[in-house]
Design a protein around this motif. Sequence first.
Motif: not given
Length: 308
Positions: A12, A16-17, A74-75, A104
């Motif tokens: 990613l 991003s996490t 983020t995910h 996201r």
Amino acid sequence: MPESLVNRCRSLPTGSTLCILGAGFSGRRVAALAEALNIRVLTTRRNPDPKSRALRFDTDQYVLPSDSELHGVTHLLSTIPPGRDQTDPVLRTLGSQLSRLPLRWAGYLSTTGIYGDTGGAWVSETDAPRPGQDRSRRRLICEREWLNSGLPVQILRLPGIYGPGRSPLAAVKAGTLKPIHKPGQVFCRVHVDDIAAACLHMMHCSAAGQHPPVVNICDHEPAPSHVMQRHAADLLDCDLPEARHYEDAEADMSAMARSFWAENRRVSNDLLCKTLGYTLIHPNFRSGLSHCLEAERLTEDPTRCAPD
């Protein structure tokens, strides 16, 4: 984690996490793949090992991760099943916190059981759900909660999940497997590595503007259970009893087992594979079982080469 699996997946974007709510069989595999791709990963467990980095998340006791612990997620992937009150326990307890995250993509692992019995006919994401089992009806309620949550959700519908340590191989080796044949009956399946890789694939598709709300994740070949079991026995060079007819075996089954045999459907993966462009790692149970056998042998003998 097989190097070939890692090499076929993309990481990613930097920063991003990925947070995985419920690090069970599927959740752990997604986490392992993401970590191998150098993605920052958070996982939750109801009672995490004190030595692990997992966050404690117990919806029954209302023990929640803090805002600071979830900062920057983020995910998101939720693997947590419906609660006893037929609502989604994650949204009930953590929904307001999730709405404040810079998400996201958010995935929810559901079941192809929501399609109900089709008499063996094919179903796809465009078919209306007709769940016949109470557990599937509860899943459908949770699906709709997630879709109405305002989060960037994709519902991921899964059939029977198998993988290393969770396949017919162990029962064949133990001599406890008793095959059953029901004419015309098939089951759909997916290898756990395809769940992990498909999740990463759909995160990228979503970022590129391809974000269908519901996606089936399953292999190409629905098949009778006794056929898969016979193949497992052949791989192990073990004897397997002849398959009993379903009518003869039904009286000895639990209510749960009978409920699985009560439904017969073939689930299409055309949206995942043809529209979204995902290529299955294990397109059928033969490929998947061979991988399971090699992975389990590697666990027993770490000096062996890892399977592709």
